[in-house]
Motif scaffolding. Structure first.
Motif, short mmCIF file in Angstrom:
data_model
loop_
_atom_site.label_atom_id
_atom_site.label_comp_id
_atom_site.label_asym_id
_atom_site.label_seq_id
_atom_site.Cartn_x
_atom_site.Cartn_y
_atom_site.Cartn_z
N VAL A 71 21.45 -26.20 2.04
CA VAL A 71 20.82 -25.44 0.96
C VAL A 71 21.68 -24.20 0.74
O VAL A 71 21.79 -23.35 1.63
N LEU A 72 22.31 -24.15 -0.41
CA LEU A 72 23.27 -23.07 -0.66
C LEU A 72 22.78 -22.16 -1.76
O LEU A 72 22.04 -22.58 -2.65
N GLY A 73 23.25 -20.96 -1.70
CA GLY A 73 22.89 -20.03 -2.78
C GLY A 73 23.29 -18.63 -2.39
O GLY A 73 23.38 -18.32 -1.20
N PRO A 74 23.50 -17.79 -3.40
CA PRO A 74 23.82 -16.40 -3.07
C PRO A 74 22.60 -15.70 -2.47
O PRO A 74 21.51 -16.26 -2.46
N ASN A 75 22.81 -14.49 -1.99
CA ASN A 75 21.68 -13.73 -1.42
C ASN A 75 20.58 -13.61 -2.47
O ASN A 75 20.86 -13.33 -3.64
N GLY A 76 19.35 -13.84 -2.04
CA GLY A 76 18.23 -13.70 -2.96
C GLY A 76 18.01 -14.91 -3.84
O GLY A 76 17.24 -14.85 -4.80
N SER A 77 18.68 -16.01 -3.54
CA SER A 77 18.54 -17.19 -4.39
C SER A 77 17.29 -18.01 -4.05
O SER A 77 16.89 -18.88 -4.82
N GLY A 78 16.68 -17.73 -2.88
CA GLY A 78 15.44 -18.43 -2.53
C GLY A 78 15.61 -19.44 -1.40
O GLY A 78 14.68 -20.20 -1.13
N LYS A 79 16.75 -19.41 -0.73
CA LYS A 79 16.99 -20.39 0.36
C LYS A 79 15.94 -20.24 1.47
O LYS A 79 15.29 -21.20 1.87
N THR A 80 15.82 -19.01 1.96
CA THR A 80 14.90 -18.78 3.07
C THR A 80 13.45 -18.96 2.63
O THR A 80 12.62 -19.47 3.39
N THR A 81 13.17 -18.58 1.39
CA THR A 81 11.80 -18.80 0.87
C THR A 81 11.48 -20.29 0.87
O THR A 81 10.40 -20.70 1.29
N LEU A 82 12.44 -21.08 0.40
CA LEU A 82 12.23 -22.53 0.36
C LEU A 82 11.98 -23.08 1.77
O LEU A 82 11.02 -23.83 2.00
N LEU A 83 12.84 -22.68 2.71
CA LEU A 83 12.65 -23.17 4.08
C LEU A 83 11.34 -22.64 4.67
O LEU A 83 10.64 -23.36 5.38
N THR A 225 26.43 -33.56 4.33
CA THR A 225 26.56 -34.79 3.56
C THR A 225 25.93 -34.62 2.18
O THR A 225 26.30 -35.29 1.23
N HIS A 226 24.92 -33.75 2.11
CA HIS A 226 24.20 -33.50 0.86
C HIS A 226 24.04 -32.00 0.68
O HIS A 226 23.94 -31.27 1.67
N VAL A 227 24.00 -31.57 -0.55
CA VAL A 227 23.76 -30.14 -0.78
C VAL A 227 22.81 -29.94 -1.96
O VAL A 227 22.67 -30.81 -2.84
N ALA A 228 22.17 -28.78 -1.95
CA ALA A 228 21.43 -28.31 -3.12
C ALA A 228 21.89 -26.88 -3.34
O ALA A 228 21.96 -26.10 -2.39
N ILE A 229 22.24 -26.58 -4.58
CA ILE A 229 22.71 -25.22 -4.88
C ILE A 229 21.62 -24.49 -5.65
O ILE A 229 21.14 -24.96 -6.69
N LEU A 230 21.21 -23.36 -5.10
CA LEU A 230 20.13 -22.57 -5.70
C LEU A 230 20.68 -21.29 -6.31
O LEU A 230 21.63 -20.69 -5.78
N LEU A 323 28.94 -22.83 -10.76
CA LEU A 323 27.52 -23.02 -11.08
C LEU A 323 26.74 -21.71 -11.07
O LEU A 323 25.81 -21.53 -11.85
N THR A 324 27.10 -20.83 -10.15
CA THR A 324 26.26 -19.64 -9.97
C THR A 324 26.74 -18.43 -10.76
O THR A 324 25.99 -17.47 -10.91
N ASP A 325 27.96 -18.46 -11.25
CA ASP A 325 28.44 -17.29 -12.00
C ASP A 325 27.81 -17.23 -13.39
O ASP A 325 27.60 -18.24 -14.02
#
Lengths: 325, 261
Positions: A71-83, A225-230, A323-325
């Motif tokens: 689960v990828l994303g810049p700071n504040g993208s919601g990674k930890t919230t999702l987990l 093997t798999h990713v999700a970009i937030l 994707l994130t810019d």
């Protein structure tokens, strides 16, 4: 005193040692998953609001069994919230999630949280009791994260890297089928980071599913093997790593006559984008539309002999930034 | 569940300090009073005759003497309960407990069980101390008046579950401790005193005052009845005590169950 000092300043034996085949811990031998379903975790329409701030917006995810899902994303993208939500620490505002039934989980969320006045071993004893396990396997757990020599030291005396190692060791107690790691390389030195990478690969080799949140893209690219970009709580892209990276095929070509080659390529029926590079041409096709061998054949038929033909893959970093810019 | 809580507490120094101070303070105070009276009696025959009539350290009055005195020390187990809950929030170990396999309900139940355990230990110390004091005053063993222990148990429950609720609601050790001390010393008196202007006799139903009324000092009981003729009877107190227990446990669970951790 010196002992503590050396630990605070630099952990001399800070290697996470994967222990293949260690009983009571994780092993290299494949462990049959209890579910043969395609996904081990299914997330549907998950949303989380903090007041007017939307931390997660309609997130849909499928985590395949046996995958290493980043689960990828810049700071504040919601990674930890999702987990946090799927680990039932945070409450979702909307949506639902479902784990495959009967799974054992081990998880590290944000920071290592242990009882500061207890030793590393005593903390792991509590973890083992919480998981309904005896004390077998605790020594292997400590050994595999390089803390066997420090098991009698209070957690409060551990350095940041040692705390992180203990937390990683704790996630593996009781042979969980799913391991959730939130920024597992925080506080680790390069050797520790490499060890975590190897450990994650070993987990997959053992048939386990790993859900990994990180902003260290090169690390993720090496193991996932798999990713999700937030970004800002939304999933921008998800799926097998190759699919996420390959939104287009970029071929680098060179011949003796670049202008003639450019003119030939611009006449290609698939209408690729042709750009001038440094002493070469970059030809961009839709993902999967053109094989390098087919392009070579087309150029030969058009009277251009290629002296250079390379399929350039995007790095996860470049795709992520795109994707994130 | 209790085994896991024991693993957490057995090396926690404040736990042992508080668990030692409680009986030590109580033993110390009561033995000091008892020895002082005995010493004065041995020095002065007039006092000796008067002391002979004092039955506070003999059965059945000893139960009332010890339980009432112990009621002044409730804050010690309450501090322990507050620390036990708030430390989990402050060091975020409660989250780790959940990540490691417990459900929210299991974590909550474990804390309820610790609170019950602390309450039972308090009652045990009080019973032991009453027995020892009576034995040193040549009183033959008797269970007459031992129902005071049940009232003391109820009183402890109200105090301790009040502390538990405060811990779950506030979550910060120092803040909840300050609130507990200020509330028990003065805030309850002020708040319910103010409310009594609008709702007659409501002050009798303030939670900690209500708990204290479960164990009135016998010498004072008749005087208190004359001063406060509207004070609720024991049955009413019991019913409200039960209501407060349900309220404290319910509030704690509601807060823990319905919030992000």
């Amino acid at each position: 005193m010196n002992f503590h000092k050396s630990c605070q300043e630099g952990f001399p034996e800070n290697r996470i040692r994967p222990t293949h085949g260690s009983p009571g811990f994780y092993s290299g031998a494949p462990i049959p998953l209890r579910v043969s379903a395609l996904s081990i975790l299914s997330v549907q329409g998950l949303a989380k609001n903090y007041g007017s701030t939307q931390a997660l917006q309609e997130v849909n995810l499928e985590v395949p069994a046996g995958s290493i899902f980043g689960v990828l994303g810049p700071n504040g993208s919601g990674k930890t919230t999702l987990l946090g939500i799927v680990l039932e620490i945070l409450l979702a505002s909307r949506g639902s999630f479902r784990w495959a039934p009967g799974l054992k989980r081990g998880a590290l969320l944000e920071t290592p949280n242990f009882y500061s006045y207890l030793t590393g071993r005593e903390n792991l004893e509590i973890v083992a009791e919480l998981r309904g396990r005896g004390r077998d396997g605790l020594s292997q757990a400590l050994e595999s994260v390089g803390l066997d020599s420090y098991e009698s030291m209070p957690f409060s005396k551990y350095s940041l890297g040692m705390k992180q190692r203990l937390a990683i060791g704790a996630t593996l107690i009781g042979q969980p089928e799913v391991v959730v790691l939130d920024e597992p390389t925080n506080g680790l030195d390069p050797a520790g980071i490499a060890d975590v990478r190897q450990l994650i690969r070993d987990l997959r080799g053992g048939g386990k599913t790993v859900l990994l949140a990180s902003h260290m893209l090169d690390e993720v690219e090496k193991v996932c093997t798999h990713v999700a970009i937030l970004k800002k709580g939304k999933v921008l892209s998800q799926g097998p790593l190759e699919d996420v990276l390959r939104d287009e095929d970029r071929l680098e070509v060179k011949s003796d006559d670049l202008e003639a080659l450019q003119a030939l390529l611009q006449k290609h029926p698939l209408n690729p984008k042709v750009q001038r590079g440094e002493g070469c041409l970059n030809v961009v096709f839709e993902a999967g539309a053109m094989k390098p061998s087919e392009l070579n054949h087309y150029c030969l038929e058009g009277g251009q002999t290629l002296g250079h033909l390379v399929l350039r893959k995007k790095t996860l970093e470049s795709r992520f930034l795109e994707l994130t810019d | 569940m209790l085994k896991i809580e024991w693993l957490k507490l057995k090396r926690y120094k404040p736990f042992w300090i508080l668990m030692t101070i409680y009986p030590a303070s109580l033993f110390g105070l009561l033995f000091l009073i008892s020895r002082t009276i005995d010493r004065q009696a041995s020095l002065n025959p007039a006092i000796h005759n008067a002391v002979d009539k004092i039955t506070a350290f003999r059965y059945p009055e000893v139960w009332t003497t010890v339980t009432w005195t112990a009621s002044w020390f409730h804050f010690l187990p309450c501090v322990l309960i507050l620390l036990n809950v708030c430390n989990e929030f402050e060091s975020r170990t409660h989250r780790q407990n959940l990540l490691d396999g417990w459900s929210r309900a299991q974590f909550f139940l474990a804390k309820v069980m610790v609170t019950l355990g602390v309450t039972l230990v308090s009652v045990f110390w009080v019973a032991l101390l009453a027995t020892l004091l009576a034995a040193t005053h040549s009183s033959p063993p008797s269970l007459e008046g031992a129902d005071r222990l049940l009232y003391f148990f109820e009183q402890c429950l109200i105090y301790n579950f009040f502390a538990l609720a405060l811990g779950f609601l506030v979550r910060r050790g120092i803040v909840s401790l300050a609130i507990f001390l200020v509330y028990s010393v003065s805030l309850e008196f002020v708040v319910f005193g103010f409310l009594s202007f609008f709702l007659r006799h409501v002050e009798y139903y303030a939670p900690l005052r209500l708990a204290n009324q479960l164990l009135p000092l016998p010498l004072w009981k008749d005087v208190a009845k004359r001063i406060s003729p509207d004070a609720p009877g024991m049955e009413v107190l019991q019913a409200f005590a039960l209501g407060y227990l349900v309220l404290f446990i319910g509030l704690s669970w509601w807060r823990y169950h319905r919030s992000d951790l």
